[in-house]
Design a protein around this motif. Sequence first.
Motif, PDB file in Angstrom:
ATOM      1  N   PRO A  62      28.976  44.109  -2.395  1.00  0.00           N
ATOM      2  CA  PRO A  62      28.890  44.845  -1.132  1.00  0.00           C
ATOM      3  C   PRO A  62      29.589  46.193  -1.191  1.00  0.00           C
ATOM      4  CG  PRO A  62      30.500  43.090  -0.965  1.00  0.00           C
ATOM      5  CD  PRO A  62      29.825  42.921  -2.297  1.00  0.00           C
ATOM      6  N   ALA A  63      29.334  46.995  -0.194  1.00  0.00           N
ATOM      7  CA  ALA A  63      29.993  48.298  -0.094  1.00  0.00           C
ATOM      8  C   ALA A  63      31.483  48.114   0.196  1.00  0.00           C
ATOM      9  CB  ALA A  63      29.348  49.124   1.009  1.00  0.00           C
ATOM     10  N   THR A  64      32.275  49.083  -0.228  1.00  0.00           N
ATOM     11  CA  THR A  64      33.715  49.058   0.030  1.00  0.00           C
ATOM     12  C   THR A  64      34.015  49.711   1.368  1.00  0.00           C
ATOM     13  OG1 THR A  64      34.232  49.169  -2.321  1.00  0.00           O
ATOM     14  CG2 THR A  64      35.966  49.835  -0.793  1.00  0.00           C
ATOM     15  N   THR A  65      34.793  49.020   2.187  1.00  0.00           N
ATOM     16  CA  THR A  65      35.241  49.560   3.469  1.00  0.00           C
ATOM     17  C   THR A  65      36.760  49.418   3.548  1.00  0.00           C
ATOM     18  OG1 THR A  65      35.098  47.440   4.652  1.00  0.00           O
ATOM     19  CG2 THR A  65      33.069  48.754   4.497  1.00  0.00           C
ATOM     20  N   ASP A  66      37.309  49.798   4.686  1.00  0.00           N
ATOM     21  CA  ASP A  66      38.751  49.608   4.877  1.00  0.00           C
ATOM     22  C   ASP A  66      39.120  48.130   4.818  1.00  0.00           C
ATOM     23  OD1 ASP A  66      39.228  52.295   5.081  1.00  0.00           O
ATOM     24  OD2 ASP A  66      39.174  52.327   7.282  1.00  0.00           O
ATOM     25  N   ARG A  67      38.169  47.253   5.144  1.00  0.00           N
ATOM     26  CA  ARG A  67      38.431  45.806   5.053  1.00  0.00           C
ATOM     27  C   ARG A  67      38.815  45.422   3.636  1.00  0.00           C
ATOM     28  NH1 ARG A  67      35.204  41.730   3.076  1.00  0.00           N
ATOM     29  NH2 ARG A  67      35.545  39.617   3.887  1.00  0.00           N
ATOM     30  N   GLU A  68      38.054  45.889   2.643  1.00  0.00           N
ATOM     31  CA  GLU A  68      38.327  45.536   1.259  1.00  0.00           C
ATOM     32  C   GLU A  68      39.633  46.158   0.775  1.00  0.00           C
ATOM     33  OE1 GLU A  68      34.653  44.192   2.255  1.00  0.00           O
ATOM     34  OE2 GLU A  68      35.149  46.339   2.313  1.00  0.00           O
ATOM     35  N   LEU A  94      15.626  36.699  -5.668  1.00  0.00           N
ATOM     36  CA  LEU A  94      16.892  37.157  -5.089  1.00  0.00           C
ATOM     37  C   LEU A  94      16.691  38.381  -4.194  1.00  0.00           C
ATOM     38  CD1 LEU A  94      20.382  37.305  -6.624  1.00  0.00           C
ATOM     39  CD2 LEU A  94      19.500  39.302  -5.443  1.00  0.00           C
ATOM     40  N   ASN A  95      16.162  39.467  -4.748  1.00  0.00           N
ATOM     41  CA  ASN A  95      15.990  40.670  -3.930  1.00  0.00           C
ATOM     42  C   ASN A  95      14.977  40.446  -2.809  1.00  0.00           C
ATOM     43  OD1 ASN A  95      16.446  42.060  -7.013  1.00  0.00           O
ATOM     44  ND2 ASN A  95      17.771  42.709  -5.361  1.00  0.00           N
ATOM     45  N   GLY A  96      13.898  39.737  -3.131  1.00  0.00           N
ATOM     46  CA  GLY A  96      12.953  39.384  -2.077  1.00  0.00           C
ATOM     47  C   GLY A  96      13.600  38.491  -1.037  1.00  0.00           C
ATOM     48  N   ILE A 119      15.854  37.425   4.676  1.00  0.00           N
ATOM     49  CA  ILE A 119      16.874  37.122   5.691  1.00  0.00           C
ATOM     50  C   ILE A 119      17.348  38.365   6.435  1.00  0.00           C
ATOM     51  CG2 ILE A 119      17.650  35.093   4.419  1.00  0.00           C
ATOM     52  CD1 ILE A 119      20.119  36.638   3.570  1.00  0.00           C
ATOM     53  N   ALA A 120      17.187  39.540   5.826  1.00  0.00           N
ATOM     54  CA  ALA A 120      17.844  40.739   6.348  1.00  0.00           C
ATOM     55  C   ALA A 120      17.428  41.081   7.772  1.00  0.00           C
ATOM     56  CB  ALA A 120      17.556  41.922   5.423  1.00  0.00           C
ATOM     57  N   TYR A 121      16.131  41.255   7.984  1.00  0.00           N
ATOM     58  CA  TYR A 121      15.680  41.803   9.264  1.00  0.00           C
ATOM     59  C   TYR A 121      15.712  40.762  10.376  1.00  0.00           C
ATOM     60  CZ  TYR A 121      14.571  45.443   6.033  1.00  0.00           C
ATOM     61  OH  TYR A 121      14.686  46.391   5.053  1.00  0.00           O
ATOM     62  N   ARG A 145      23.501  44.648   7.376  1.00  0.00           N
ATOM     63  CA  ARG A 145      23.055  46.039   7.433  1.00  0.00           C
ATOM     64  C   ARG A 145      22.787  46.589   6.028  1.00  0.00           C
ATOM     65  NH1 ARG A 145      22.547  50.479  10.489  1.00  0.00           N
ATOM     66  NH2 ARG A 145      23.118  52.473   9.564  1.00  0.00           N
ATOM     67  N   ARG A 146      23.611  46.213   5.044  1.00  0.00           N
ATOM     68  CA  ARG A 146      23.359  46.672   3.677  1.00  0.00           C
ATOM     69  C   ARG A 146      22.037  46.134   3.162  1.00  0.00           C
ATOM     70  NH1 ARG A 146      23.747  45.533  -1.826  1.00  0.00           N
ATOM     71  NH2 ARG A 146      24.078  43.310  -1.431  1.00  0.00           N
ATOM     72  N   LEU A 147      21.734  44.884   3.485  1.00  0.00           N
ATOM     73  CA  LEU A 147      20.463  44.314   3.038  1.00  0.00           C
ATOM     74  C   LEU A 147      19.275  44.987   3.716  1.00  0.00           C
ATOM     75  CD1 LEU A 147      21.071  40.462   2.835  1.00  0.00           C
ATOM     76  CD2 LEU A 147      21.813  42.287   1.311  1.00  0.00           C
ATOM     77  N   CYS A 148      19.472  45.449   4.934  1.00  0.00           N
ATOM     78  CA  CYS A 148      18.390  46.109   5.677  1.00  0.00           C
ATOM     79  C   CYS A 148      18.170  47.559   5.228  1.00  0.00           C
ATOM     80  CB  CYS A 148      18.688  46.104   7.168  1.00  0.00           C
ATOM     81  SG  CYS A 148      18.677  44.481   7.950  1.00  0.00           S
ATOM     82  N   LEU A 149      19.127  48.113   4.509  1.00  0.00           N
ATOM     83  CA  LEU A 149      19.082  49.527   4.130  1.00  0.00           C
ATOM     84  C   LEU A 149      17.864  49.853   3.267  1.00  0.00           C
ATOM     85  CD1 LEU A 149      20.571  52.322   3.806  1.00  0.00           C
ATOM     86  CD2 LEU A 149      21.665  51.328   1.785  1.00  0.00           C
ATOM     87  N   ASP A 150      17.237  50.990   3.551  1.00  0.00           N
ATOM     88  CA  ASP A 150      16.244  51.585   2.643  1.00  0.00           C
ATOM     89  C   ASP A 150      15.037  50.677   2.402  1.00  0.00           C
ATOM     90  OD1 ASP A 150      15.255  53.637   1.116  1.00  0.00           O
ATOM     91  OD2 ASP A 150      16.411  53.140  -0.677  1.00  0.00           O
ATOM     92  N   GLY A 151      14.559  50.045   3.469  1.00  0.00           N
ATOM     93  CA  GLY A 151      13.394  49.188   3.323  1.00  0.00           C
ATOM     94  C   GLY A 151      12.171  49.917   2.818  1.00  0.00           C
TER      95      GLY A 151
END
Length: 493
Positions: free
Chosen positions: A233-239, A298-300, A305-307, A371-377
């Motif tokens: 996953p992306a890095t945020t302040d949480r990580e 996996l990617n499919g 699940i994303a949307y 949201r990361r999974l939904c990105l750039d559909g």
Amino acid sequence: MTIRLSLDTLDRLPEGVGRPGYSRADLSPGILHIGLGNFHRAHQAWYLDRLFSTGQGHDWAIVGASVMPNDAKGREVLAAQDFLTTVVTQEADSSAAQVTGAMIGYITPGDGPALVAAMADPAIRIVSLTITEGGYFLDSDGHFDPAHAAIAADGATPDAPKTVFGLLVAGIRARRAAGHAPFTVMCCDNIPHNGDVTRAAVTGTARLSDPALADWIADHMAFPNAMVDRITPATTDRERRLLAEEFGVEDGWPVFAEDFAQWVLEDDFPQGRPALEQVGVQFVPDVTPYELMKIRILNGGHAVIAYAAGLLDIEYVHEAMAHPLVAGFLRRVEQTEILPHVPPVPDTDLHDYLALIETRFANPKIGDTVRRLCLDGSNRQPKFIIPSIRAALAAGAPVEGLALESALWCRYCAGITDSGAVIAANDPDWNSLQQRATRAKSDPAAWLAMREVYGDLASDARFARAFATSLTALWQDGTAAVLTRYLDHDQNV
């Protein structure tokens, strides 16, 4: 008390934090990598760090690079900690932190001449890429598009390129002029036949300005195909906060990832390669079965699940997997519409692979976001979903679940969840997608008219009908009701 990560503080890191099992002073460059995001640092760089810690391959260290000037902030963060990265592996019942040091430098982002000069250095024997699925200038049929404005511009001004592929061509030209053997180009992005795709992009760009060089590249350079896999996953302040609280390390750009990692690679490296088989990389004659399995299942599966999860206001992937409708939707679509059309994979049971995928998606420690999974559909759907739709249609098999997935993507791109919450822009083409999704509410065919995504699928009456029926139901009844009916085996949703 936390300790800021750097070479000077390695020996003072808390006892539970792993650190490189080698001296950085012993490393020398052998790989130039373009695209220093989280996946690269949790995958290729992580594998190399493990290899270096065995005492092998110290002449294969990474020099980082980026084409985008706006990546300067990331370089600044990494430079401040001597290009070290903390990789935190997260499983449901455990966490571990390992500082990795495989990268020893990072060219200033946007400095094209410096990047070309680095590629001309004979010490560099591999140039590798993670530039995202959307970075390869592909048309609706998955072929390189030399007419794209950015590529055409590089063709017109080959001495001042801006794209990755224009810069690669310039680097190859400079290297050839200096009399050095060509490097291998190693793509590490999630694209079917990613080496072949990269070869087409490099030769296609070269052909615009130097057809003879294009022919030479096609005849003399290696572009091995690869399958790469690690949920990162992306890095945020949480990580950053978790790393500081749990391990006592202050890292400006740590990477959190699952424990699982896989890399399957065709062994085509004329100028040599690191002995990555010593640390778990699989070298095979043909990567095709592995990449089809991973991309479709996996990617499919991520797209499936994303949307649905996004429209139900679910924030994290593990929360989506705990939702019976989302998890049930994933399993049914995979078992009835994806797995039956995935070719056999050596020494692999596809149903066991799906079970592993479900476990990985459900990992509560990863913090991967919906949201990361939904990105750039717009770039991911043609690669991860459309091939499964075509395979199912060709076999005369069901496509209702995949049509529903596509309708969920359309409904998501309308920009509002079922609860009325606004969805922030989440695609490079968000504005046009949102306008088209709004039109599709009354005219579903408007969505399928995107040939760059669907090609000629709009003319397939069975798929178009299933898509239109699902989209209409999503607007009328909502995501939960439509998923419930689908799982109840009522295909008239």
